[in-house]
Scaffold this motif. Structure first.
Motif, mmCIF file in Angstrom:
data_model
loop_
_atom_site.group_PDB
_atom_site.id
_atom_site.type_symbol
_atom_site.label_atom_id
_atom_site.label_comp_id
_atom_site.label_asym_id
_atom_site.label_seq_id
_atom_site.Cartn_x
_atom_site.Cartn_y
_atom_site.Cartn_z
ATOM 1 N N MET A 1 35.793 4.373 -1.216
ATOM 2 C CA MET A 1 35.086 5.635 -1.176
ATOM 3 C C MET A 1 33.642 5.427 -1.626
ATOM 4 O O MET A 1 33.360 4.720 -2.579
ATOM 5 N N THR A 2 32.731 6.033 -0.942
ATOM 6 C CA THR A 2 31.304 5.905 -1.242
ATOM 7 C C THR A 2 30.960 6.629 -2.535
ATOM 8 O O THR A 2 31.368 7.766 -2.746
ATOM 9 N N SER A 3 30.195 5.955 -3.389
ATOM 10 C CA SER A 3 29.695 6.562 -4.620
ATOM 11 C C SER A 3 28.189 6.702 -4.538
ATOM 12 O O SER A 3 27.508 5.861 -3.943
ATOM 13 N N PHE A 4 27.661 7.751 -5.157
ATOM 14 C CA PHE A 4 26.228 7.949 -5.290
ATOM 15 C C PHE A 4 25.824 7.434 -6.659
ATOM 16 O O PHE A 4 26.346 7.903 -7.679
ATOM 17 N N LYS A 5 24.896 6.456 -6.673
ATOM 18 C CA LYS A 5 24.526 5.786 -7.914
ATOM 19 C C LYS A 5 23.014 5.833 -8.111
ATOM 20 O O LYS A 5 22.255 5.475 -7.213
ATOM 21 N N TYR A 6 22.621 6.263 -9.284
ATOM 22 C CA TYR A 6 21.210 6.311 -9.675
ATOM 23 C C TYR A 6 20.940 5.078 -10.521
ATOM 24 O O TYR A 6 21.335 5.013 -11.676
ATOM 25 N N TYR A 7 20.325 4.073 -9.918
ATOM 26 C CA TYR A 7 19.979 2.823 -10.597
ATOM 27 C C TYR A 7 18.497 2.900 -10.906
ATOM 28 O O TYR A 7 17.666 2.977 -10.007
ATOM 29 N N VAL A 8 18.145 2.886 -12.208
ATOM 30 C CA VAL A 8 16.767 3.141 -12.593
ATOM 31 C C VAL A 8 16.418 2.397 -13.876
ATOM 32 O O VAL A 8 17.287 2.151 -14.709
ATOM 33 N N GLY A 9 15.150 2.045 -14.007
ATOM 34 C CA GLY A 9 14.647 1.437 -15.231
ATOM 35 C C GLY A 9 13.920 2.472 -16.059
ATOM 36 O O GLY A 9 13.246 3.352 -15.512
ATOM 37 N N ALA A 10 14.065 2.377 -17.377
ATOM 38 C CA ALA A 10 13.425 3.338 -18.261
ATOM 39 C C ALA A 10 12.953 2.664 -19.546
ATOM 40 O O ALA A 10 13.509 1.651 -19.966
ATOM 41 N N SER A 11 11.952 3.272 -20.141
ATOM 42 C CA SER A 11 11.495 2.838 -21.459
ATOM 43 C C SER A 11 12.542 3.229 -22.485
ATOM 44 O O SER A 11 13.414 4.056 -22.220
ATOM 45 N N ILE A 12 12.428 2.670 -23.664
ATOM 46 C CA ILE A 12 13.384 2.959 -24.723
ATOM 47 C C ILE A 12 13.367 4.447 -25.105
ATOM 48 O O ILE A 12 14.351 4.985 -25.582
ATOM 49 N N ASP A 13 12.238 5.138 -24.830
ATOM 50 C CA ASP A 13 12.166 6.566 -25.127
ATOM 51 C C ASP A 13 12.474 7.443 -23.904
ATOM 52 O O ASP A 13 12.205 8.636 -23.889
ATOM 53 N N GLY A 14 13.068 6.847 -22.858
ATOM 54 C CA GLY A 14 13.639 7.620 -21.766
ATOM 55 C C GLY A 14 12.724 8.007 -20.617
ATOM 56 O O GLY A 14 13.054 8.907 -19.853
ATOM 57 N N PHE A 15 11.599 7.303 -20.453
ATOM 58 C CA PHE A 15 10.693 7.630 -19.356
ATOM 59 C C PHE A 15 10.779 6.574 -18.260
ATOM 60 O O PHE A 15 10.819 5.379 -18.528
ATOM 61 N N VAL A 23 5.017 3.578 -11.939
ATOM 62 C CA VAL A 23 6.137 2.768 -12.411
ATOM 63 C C VAL A 23 5.733 1.293 -12.522
ATOM 64 O O VAL A 23 6.580 0.439 -12.791
ATOM 65 N N GLN A 24 4.462 1.010 -12.353
ATOM 66 C CA GLN A 24 3.983 -0.374 -12.411
ATOM 67 C C GLN A 24 4.232 -1.022 -13.771
ATOM 68 O O GLN A 24 4.360 -2.240 -13.858
ATOM 69 N N TRP A 25 4.309 -0.230 -14.830
ATOM 70 C CA TRP A 25 4.578 -0.770 -16.161
ATOM 71 C C TRP A 25 5.906 -1.525 -16.190
ATOM 72 O O TRP A 25 6.106 -2.428 -17.001
ATOM 73 N N PHE A 26 6.833 -1.192 -15.266
ATOM 74 C CA PHE A 26 8.166 -1.799 -15.247
ATOM 75 C C PHE A 26 8.188 -3.154 -14.532
ATOM 76 O O PHE A 26 9.116 -3.938 -14.718
ATOM 77 N N THR A 27 7.177 -3.460 -13.756
ATOM 78 C CA THR A 27 7.153 -4.671 -12.923
ATOM 79 C C THR A 27 7.478 -5.956 -13.683
ATOM 80 O O THR A 27 8.284 -6.763 -13.207
ATOM 81 N N PRO A 28 6.882 -6.206 -14.846
ATOM 82 C CA PRO A 28 7.219 -7.457 -15.553
ATOM 83 C C PRO A 28 8.700 -7.558 -15.934
ATOM 84 O O PRO A 28 9.272 -8.638 -15.957
ATOM 85 N N TYR A 29 9.322 -6.425 -16.198
ATOM 86 C CA TYR A 29 10.742 -6.432 -16.568
ATOM 87 C C TYR A 29 11.626 -6.677 -15.351
ATOM 88 O O TYR A 29 12.651 -7.349 -15.443
ATOM 89 N N ALA A 30 11.242 -6.135 -14.208
ATOM 90 C CA ALA A 30 12.037 -6.285 -12.987
ATOM 91 C C ALA A 30 12.149 -7.742 -12.560
ATOM 92 O O ALA A 30 13.124 -8.125 -11.906
ATOM 93 N N SER A 31 11.176 -8.549 -12.930
ATOM 94 C CA SER A 31 11.199 -9.960 -12.524
ATOM 95 C C SER A 31 11.951 -10.853 -13.514
ATOM 96 O O SER A 31 12.105 -12.052 -13.261
ATOM 97 N N GLN A 32 12.430 -10.289 -14.607
ATOM 98 C CA GLN A 32 13.234 -11.073 -15.552
ATOM 99 C C GLN A 32 14.517 -11.530 -14.854
ATOM 100 O O GLN A 32 15.142 -10.763 -14.121
ATOM 101 N N PRO A 33 14.937 -12.786 -15.049
ATOM 102 C CA PRO A 33 16.106 -13.316 -14.318
ATOM 103 C C PRO A 33 17.364 -12.454 -14.407
ATOM 104 O O PRO A 33 18.023 -12.223 -13.398
#
Length: 181
Positions: A1-15, A23-33
């Protein structure tokens, strides 16, 4: 069965976006292995993608400027928008207006045996929660405090979350996976 999933990156304070909507601030984290590996495994399970108009415009801008390729490959992409938006050659795009609940069955059907990735923005994810159409939140929390910006769901919502998994992705980054509702 298909699920709807919200996959997202956030700061520790929820932004998920800074005060300028970036969202460019997240770029260095996205490249972590660990983050990259987990995301790649998740993306293999995705059969369709749903995004909001502003998010789509940002992705198109980056793709046409050549800084980022079209990230969704040949997966069907559903764009919730109130505006006329440009298309991208070779992208499987459907532009829609209306309530999330009205479209969720069509979106799920387009995913085939895969799941639907609710990319965002935050307001669209909030609309999925309010329509009781979001099954999971996959939250990548990074060790950064933004102090303001777009919060996780773009609005005040009330829903119950049940923890399914917590994974250390390395570099002080944690993935928390929750069932919604």
């Amino acid at each position: 069965m298909t699920s709807f999933k919200y996959y997202v990156g956030a700061s520790i304070d929820g932004f998920i976006a800074d005060r300028n909507g970036s969202v460019q601030w997240f770029t260095p984290y996205a490249s972590q292995p660990g983050v990259k590996k987990h995301f790649d495994e998740f993306f293999e399970t995705v059969g369709a993608v749903v995004i909001g108009g502003k998010t789509y415009e940002n992705i198109v801008r980056d793709a046409t400027e050549g800084s980022v390729p079209w990230v969704f490959g040949d997966k069907p992409v559903w764009v919730f928008t109130h505006h006329e938006l440009p298309t991208l050659p070779g992208a499987d795009l459907t532009f829609i207006r209306g309530e999330v609940g009205f479209w969720s069955q069509d979106i799920a059907q387009s995913a085939g045996a895969g799941d639907v990735w609710v990319v965002g923005g935050a307001d669209l994810a909030g609309a999925f929660v309010e329509a009781d159409a979001l099954d999971e939140l996959l939250l990548v929390t990074v060790p950064e405090v933004l102090g303001g910006g777009a919060n996780l769901f773009g609005r005040a919502i009330s829903t119950q979350l049940s923890s399914l998994e917590v994974t250390d992705l390395g570099a002080d980054i944690v993935l928390s996976r929750y069932a919604i509702g």
